[in-house]
Enzyme design. Structure first.
Site, PDB file in Angstrom:
ATOM      1  N   ALA A 100      -1.395  -5.058  16.108  1.00 29.49           N
ATOM      2  CA  ALA A 100      -1.210  -3.610  16.209  1.00 29.49           C
ATOM      3  C   ALA A 100      -0.447  -3.020  15.042  1.00 29.49           C
ATOM      4  O   ALA A 100      -0.536  -1.819  14.788  1.00 29.49           O
ATOM      5  CB  ALA A 100      -0.495  -3.283  17.517  1.00 29.49           C
TER       6      ALA A 100
ATOM      7  N   SER B 288      -0.198  -4.971  11.836  1.00 29.74           N
ATOM      8  CA  SER B 288      -0.732  -5.526  10.594  1.00 29.74           C
ATOM      9  C   SER B 288      -1.922  -6.415  10.912  1.00 29.74           C
ATOM     10  O   SER B 288      -2.143  -6.808  12.063  1.00 29.74           O
ATOM     11  CB  SER B 288       0.340  -6.336   9.845  1.00 29.74           C
ATOM     12  N   GLY B 289      -2.670  -6.737   9.871  1.00 24.64           N
ATOM     13  CA  GLY B 289      -3.797  -7.640  10.021  1.00 24.64           C
ATOM     14  C   GLY B 289      -3.870  -8.544   8.818  1.00 24.64           C
ATOM     15  O   GLY B 289      -3.264  -8.272   7.780  1.00 24.64           O
ATOM     16  N   ARG B 290      -4.592  -9.636   8.972  1.00 21.25           N
ATOM     17  CA  ARG B 290      -4.797 -10.519   7.824  1.00 21.25           C
ATOM     18  C   ARG B 290      -6.080 -11.306   8.007  1.00 21.25           C
ATOM     19  O   ARG B 290      -6.598 -11.444   9.124  1.00 21.25           O
ATOM     20  CB  ARG B 290      -3.609 -11.468   7.632  1.00 21.25           C
TER      21      ARG B 290
ATOM     22  N   HIS C 227      -9.124 -12.519  22.279  1.00 19.25           N
ATOM     23  CA  HIS C 227      -7.807 -11.972  22.557  1.00 19.25           C
ATOM     24  C   HIS C 227      -6.798 -12.854  21.825  1.00 19.25           C
ATOM     25  O   HIS C 227      -6.782 -14.072  22.017  1.00 19.25           O
ATOM     26  CB  HIS C 227      -7.531 -11.980  24.057  1.00 19.25           C
ATOM     27  N   ASP C 228      -5.963 -12.260  20.984  1.00 20.06           N
ATOM     28  CA  ASP C 228      -5.078 -13.058  20.142  1.00 20.06           C
ATOM     29  C   ASP C 228      -4.204 -14.017  20.954  1.00 20.06           C
ATOM     30  O   ASP C 228      -3.915 -15.131  20.514  1.00 20.06           O
ATOM     31  CB  ASP C 228      -4.223 -12.175  19.229  1.00 20.06           C
ATOM     32  N   THR C 229      -3.813 -13.603  22.163  1.00 23.43           N
ATOM     33  CA  THR C 229      -3.020 -14.510  22.990  1.00 23.43           C
ATOM     34  C   THR C 229      -3.837 -15.721  23.418  1.00 23.43           C
ATOM     35  O   THR C 229      -3.316 -16.836  23.515  1.00 23.43           O
ATOM     36  CB  THR C 229      -2.475 -13.787  24.230  1.00 23.43           C
TER      37      THR C 229
ATOM     38  N   THR D  52       5.005  -9.036  18.628  1.00 23.38           N
ATOM     39  CA  THR D  52       5.286  -7.663  19.043  1.00 23.38           C
ATOM     40  C   THR D  52       5.437  -7.597  20.555  1.00 23.38           C
ATOM     41  O   THR D  52       6.341  -6.939  21.078  1.00 23.38           O
ATOM     42  CB  THR D  52       4.151  -6.736  18.581  1.00 23.38           C
TER      43      THR D  52
ATOM     44  N   ASN E 245       3.361  -9.835  30.732  1.00 23.58           N
ATOM     45  CA  ASN E 245       3.678  -9.212  29.453  1.00 23.58           C
ATOM     46  C   ASN E 245       5.149  -8.826  29.434  1.00 23.58           C
ATOM     47  O   ASN E 245       5.637  -8.141  30.330  1.00 23.58           O
ATOM     48  CB  ASN E 245       2.829  -7.951  29.251  1.00 23.58           C
TER      49      ASN E 245
END
Length: 508
Positions: free
Chosen positions: A16, A18-20, A257-259, A280, A317
């Site tokens: 949310a 940054s990205g890479r 989902h990143d998690t 985050t 969460n």
């Protein structure tokens, strides 16, 4: 699990803020990560119905992903597969022609305020939880869709056929790369529309939403696929990315989902572990084989998100390092510039558990001056206000560790699963104080690492999905463990009484 030649996997990881784009090179039983592009991200305010709305600049994200993949081929070599993971719940709507129908709203947008209560007035919360097993949060996709329909965002033709297709953010980027429309299960399970037992869209729940809320999603939702499914090759006319010998590069629906990707990379050697994916947000929970859909679980607001290889991420969460990052941002605006090392040292020197807040209190959700909000919470609960930056940072760390303690113990109690170890993955493990506090608060040994858990989970699932490596989830985790720096923290038995007292004071 062997490979004769180095394998290069493109891992797109969007957060949310940054990205890479990373390349995971698998060779000699290890993974080496190379970052080929990093970029900023954040919601953009626009005026809208009822006030300000927040949206993602998805065209910016798409361009950065393209540039990162092109840089990957240029800097590292041909890519044998690509995987994409992002945060959950947010989506784009496509017209029948395949173009975006409008802006992509951010989960922090206030358009869903009050909507969960309206939905539950029509469909009891118990009925929904018994199907989707999902933690109630204002920004769950189902609540966003109710808001979307009110904005006239889900039109149908004269025959009632849907004129929009919903693609969650990683699936939207995958569609732009491949031309294929799917919904990967780990992210789809955060929508509130999936049957947690069957791992499919819930027809009964969709019918109830239509009849009780006039929310018609018939034809809006694409087919669900499991993590590890090859969606299709990268279209060379879209991004000139290619595999070895010029072969097409497959895009694999990883744990999008990143998690889910982070949990797939937990370097556990058994099943008796809890985890914290620390960034985050902090996602705190257990890995199970079946969902927990009891009324006690619903009242505790635990979520059953679906994971890689048929697993369930039973978790809660926790607000996470968002609170710390916002505090630092505010201090910088006020002219106070301190390095992370200085902040960590000041926190470590501060008195433990002097001031503790409920880090999940709604006061800490929106952007703003977190130090002032901590002051307000301290006054409301009869605690001393922090007197220095170090005491504010210590308060945030102590409060996070207390939230981890409560979530791990509650998850174990509700699921009946024994927990002997706490694994912490993600960028937050660079905070050594937080890792030690997590051990002290939970009374469990903490295994911290890898910091790049999400990218590594993305890489191994993409490589296996493309047929480049083999093995079950335990084998993938062994490869991650052999590729990572791991630090272990032992709980201090003398600290237990202090944590017991802090929990009683705040939550009794």
């Amino acid at each position: 699990m062997t490979n004769a030649h180095p394998i290069h996997i493109g891992a797109v990881d969007l957060g949310a803020s940054s990205g890479r784009v990373m390349v995971g090179t698998i060779a000699d039983g290890r993974i080496e990560l190379t970052e080929t592009r990093r970029f900023t991200n954040g919601p953009i305010p626009l005026p809208g119905p009822g006030g300000q709305r927040l949206y993602w600049d998805v065209l910016h994200l798409w361009d950065e992903v393209r540039q990162g993949l092109l840089a990957a081929v240029r800097d590292v070599g041909p890519l044998s597969a690509v995987g994409i993971d992002t945060w959950a719940v947010d989506y784009g709507l496509l017209r029948p022609c395949g173009l975006l129908a409008g802006q992509v709203a951010s989960y922090r947008c206030e358009r869903t305020r009050g909507i969960p209560a309206e939905v539950f007035a029509a469909i009891p919360a118990q009925e929904m939880y018994a199907i989707n097993g999902l933690q109630v949060q204002d920004f769950n996709t189902v609540f966003q869709l109710v808001a979307e329909a009110r904005d006239d965002g889900l039109p149908a033709d004269s025959d009632g056929a849907a004129q929009r297709t919903l693609l969650l953010l990683p699936d939207l980027l995958t569609y732009w790369l491949t031309g294929k429309q799917v919904a990967e299960i780990t992210n789809a399970s955060t929508t509130g529309l999936v049957d947690a037992r069957e791992r499919t869209w819930s027809a009964p729940l969709l019918e109830r939403l239509h009849s009780a809320m006039d929310l018609n999603l018939d034809g809006v939702l694409p087919p669900i696929v499991e993590a590890g499914t090859v969606v299709g090759p990268v279209r060379r006319d879209v991004v000139d990315v290619f595999g070895p010998d010029g072969a097409p590069t497959p895009v694999v629906a990883v744990g999008t989902h990143d998690t889910a990707s982070a949990v797939a990379a937990v370097p556990a050697s058994g099943s008796d572990f809890a985890y914290v994916s620390c960034g985050t947000w902090s996602l705190v929970g257990l890995e199970l084989n079946t969902p927990v859909l009891t009324e006690a679980s619903r009242k505790a607001n635990f979520t059953n998100e679906l994971g890689v290889d048929g697993t369930v991420r039973y978790l809660k969460n926790v607000m996470g390092l968002w609170v710390f990052n916002e505090a630092v941002r505010t201090w910088k605006q006020q002219g106070l510039e301190l390095s992370y090392r200085e902040l960590d040292a000041a926190a470590e020197a501060a008195d433990p558990l002097r001031t503790v807040v409920d880090i999940n209190d709604p006061a800490f959700f929106a952007p703003g001056d977190m130090a002032a909000r901590i002051d307000d919470f301290a006054v409301r609960t009869g605690q001393p206000r922090p007197r220095s930056v170090g005491e504010y940072v210590r308060c945030i760390n102590d409060s996070l560790a207390l939230a981890y303690r409560r979530a791990v113990r509650e998850a174990a109690s509700l699921s009946g699963k024994q927990v002997n170890t706490l694994h912490m993955v993600g960028g937050g493990i660079r905070n050594r104080l937080l890792c030690q506090l997590a051990a002290d608060a939970t009374g469990l040994p903490v295994v911290a690492g890898p910091a790049e858990g999400t990218a590594l989970g993305n890489v191994v699932v993409a490589a296996r999905g493309a047929g480049l490596i083999d093995g079950d989830l335990a084998d993938l985790r062994r490869l991650v463990r052999d590729s990572s720096d791991i630090t272990e923290y032992t709980p201090d038995p003398a600290a237990a009484a202090g944590w017991d007292a802090a929990e009683r004071q705040l939550f009794s």
